[in-house]
Write an enzyme that holds these catalytic residues in place. Structure first.
Site, PDB file in Angstrom:
ATOM      1  N   THR A 180       0.804  -1.134   0.101  1.00 17.70           N
ATOM      2  CA  THR A 180       0.037   0.012   0.036  1.00 17.70           C
ATOM      3  C   THR A 180       0.886   1.341  -0.083  1.00 17.70           C
ATOM      4  O   THR A 180       2.095   1.139   0.733  1.00 17.70           O
ATOM      5  CB  THR A 180      -0.920  -0.015   1.324  1.00 17.70           C
ATOM      6  N   PHE A 228       1.223   4.833   1.428  1.00 19.25           N
ATOM      7  CA  PHE A 228       0.726   5.897   2.193  1.00 19.25           C
ATOM      8  C   PHE A 228       1.453   7.232   1.954  1.00 19.25           C
ATOM      9  O   PHE A 228       2.489   7.251   1.570  1.00 19.25           O
ATOM     10  CB  PHE A 228       1.028   5.259   3.567  1.00 19.25           C
TER      11      PHE A 228
END
Ligand code: PEP
Ligand code: MN
Length: 596
Positions: free
Chosen positions: A177, A179
């Site tokens: 992911t 961020f």
């Protein structure tokens, strides 16, 4: 002075790990605290309750996290750095719980999406979205109920005293992911300096909607291309409140402070309805959480039952050399989808077809015959590994076209061998499953090449390879990112000369115990004699193999290769009838043992 940071969730959340790790790599002391929602994180930063906040914007499996981008845009927050974080998802339960006990799984909605395939294998389990990973883990710990589990990183398990019931449960191990660490528009200089790399290590995010005119998006792309801007992401999402109008999420390399970037953005205005520059941020300091070598071993299974045929205590010590292939990486077993067919889910999958494609008519005729008899996939070699250079070498690309056509005509996915790296890309376009033949099982560069395509791979066992070497070969493919490997036992060389090879049926229970990969049997090459193929097919089904790969020819006496072992259409029908009367190994395993 120490910095302050805010993340969504409570202790144990991935966002907290990301934020703590960001400050650590910067060598800065910081105090981080949780907020209840993504929006609250944005508001806390805007209101100077924290110097920086962290929000996810993109996941390698689930795609754009719309809310992350949209909040940055809505509050005109200033992105300062990106962190590319490996999402290590594990199934966490109370001590002593077993995977088969679980009836409810809690997780953050994004994470449930990342782990969809694994969750799909847990029959009858209710999946409950909760606001945060930390909350999910805390709930499970508080309930103290063996039927409840949460999904989260190992750190969450440690914090709340939970056991890891299964590891690597995301749909793909390369689960990252992105961020964004961001600050308020009026943040102090020291806070903004937490970003601060040179332009070549910066990225820019923008959101745009194009004019309703033909070619507007193409024109926008041209503007970026002309400015030599390298696009790293382009995804569209429906615009909220405007059905079937789309907002494009774009990321590219470079900084808005560079004239070529500023110029390109100015030019985009002419072709866009809305254009919002989220900002430029540092990518260089991305904290990569490496793949953990210590991956599973704490899997908790019922040691008194062999219902799914494995027990981690029986894993050889060498299993640590193939963490991705090991059963512990995917206790429920891999289900490999090939078009309408799923290998490994309990169906007994029959693949039939000629050793080699010899002509368009031959392969279409064979495809129809095996399909009518009950085969669900079509095999056929077009690049043939022959012991003698003067033997028929296969039809090559022309054969691949005929095989693909025969597959389309009958609605069956196709399997064919690739012998060299330069065949991989082209064959991946024509053919559904790429076969690595016995002679190439340890052609490591070829294994890596097929590890980089999206097609499932059928990996045959080398003729003098041990089971360990075979699993290690599969690990090469998995390690490159292709999770879809089917193993195929096709006989090994022994001192026995009555049969072409010695079909090692004992490989089936061993492979099923040690790996999560489906295993098929090729009795044709295993025994090499037509009349002995039939009993071995029956054995393979009762044994627990996931399917068969069988050579069939319209006229075996005329076959250009492997005629002695090729079945006639009538032989094939007989075998299919035999098999319909035999339960699968899985079905037989479920029959309770007789009382002593
Ligand atoms: C084949 O499947 O036709 C083949 C050549 O198999 P193997 O690599 O097992 O010999
Ligand atoms: Mn053959």
């Amino acid at each position: 002075m120490a910095f302050t940071g805010v993340y969504q969730g409570i202790d144990g959340a991935h966002s907290k790990l990301v934020l703590d790790s960001f400050f650590k790599t910067k060598g800065e002391a910081a105090k981080t605290s949780g907020a209840s929602t993504f929006r609250q994180v944005a508001i806390d930063v805007l209101n100077a309750k924290a110097d920086v906040g962290v929000l996810p914007i993109d996941n390698a499996i689930a795609g754009t996290v719309r809310e992350g981008y949209d909040l940055l845009a809505e509050y005109e927050l200033v992105p300062i750095a990106e962190v590319d974080w490996r999402m290590d998802q594990r199934l966490l339960g109370v001590q002593g719980a077993l995977v088969e006990d679980i009836r409810e799984v809690e997780g953050h909605p994004l994470i449930l999406e990342e782990c969809g395939r694994f969750l799909g294998t847990l029959a009858g389990v209710r999946v409950i979205p909760v606001e945060d990973t930390g909350v999910a883990a805390r709930d499970v710990a508080r309930a103290g109920d063996k039927t409840h589990a949460a999904i989260g990183p190992p750190e969450a398990g440690k914090i709340y005293g939970l056991a890891e019931l299964a590891a690597n449960i995301a749909d793909h191990p390369e689960n990252y992911t992105r961020f964004i660490i961001f600050a308020a528009p009026n943040a102090r200089e020291e806070v903004l300096r937490l970003g601060g790399a040179t332009p070549e290590h910066r990225k820019t995010s923008i959101l745009l909607s194009t004019l309703h005119e033909a070619g507007s998006l193409a024109r926008c792309m041209d503007i970026l291309a002309e400015a030599k801007i390298n696009l790293s992401k382009l995804e569209s999402k429906p615009k909220l409140g405007k059905a079937w109008e789309y907002l494009f999420y774009l990321d590219f390399e470079g900084d808005v402070r560079e004239p070529r970037v500023a110029d390109a953005i100015a030019k985009l205005q002419a072709y866009t309805q809305t254009l919002h520059v989220v900002g430029s941020y540092d990518t260089h300091n991305a904290t990569q959480q490496g793949i953990r070598d210590d991956a599973p071993p704490t899997i908790n299974i019922d040691r008194t039952s062999s219902s799914n045929g494995w027990n981690p205590e029986l894993m050889p010590a060498s299993a640590k050399h193939w963490p991705k292939a090991a059963r512990t990486a995917h206790p429920a077993g891999s289900h490999i989808r090939v078009g309408p067919v799923v290998v490994g889910d309990g169906e007994f999958v029959i693949v039939g077809g000629p050793c080699a494609v010899e002509s368009r008519d031959q392969v279409i005729e064979t495809a129809k015959a095996v399909h009518d008899a009950g085969a669900v996939m079509l095999r056929g070699g077009v690049f043939k590994p022959r012991s003698n250079p003067y033997s028929f070498q296969g039809m090559g690309w022309e054969g691949a076209e005929y095989l693909a056509e025969a597959g389309r005509v009958t609605g069956m996915p196709t399997i064919s061998e690739v012998m060299s790296i330069d065949q991989v890309e082209g064959m991946a376009r024509y053919i559904d499953v790429l076969q690595i033949g016995a002679r190439n099982m340890q052609n490591f560069d070829l294994l890596k090449a097929v590890g980089r395509v999206n097609n499932p791979i059928l990996l045959k066992r080398g003729m003098s390879a041990s089971i360990e070497e075979w699993i290690a070969a599969a690990e090469y493919i998995l390690a490159e990112g292709n999770p879809n490997v089917i193993l195929c036992e096709r006989g090994i060389r022994t001192f026995e000369t009555s049969t072409r090879n010695t079909l090692d049926l004992s490989a089936v229970p061993v492979i099923r115990e040690r790996t999560h990969l489906p295993i098929m049997i090729d009795p044709s090459h295993g025994v090499g004699v037509r009349r002995w193929v039939r009993p071995l097919c029956r054995a393979a089904k009762a044994l627990g193999a996931h399917g068969l790969l069988i050579e069939v020819h319209p006229n075996p006496a005329e076959a250009k290769c492997d005629g002695d072992q090729s079945l006639t259409f009538a032989d094939f029908r007989t075998i299919m009838r035999d098999l319909s009367m035999i339960p699968t190994g899985d079905e037989l395993e479920r029959v309770p043992a007789a009382a002593e």
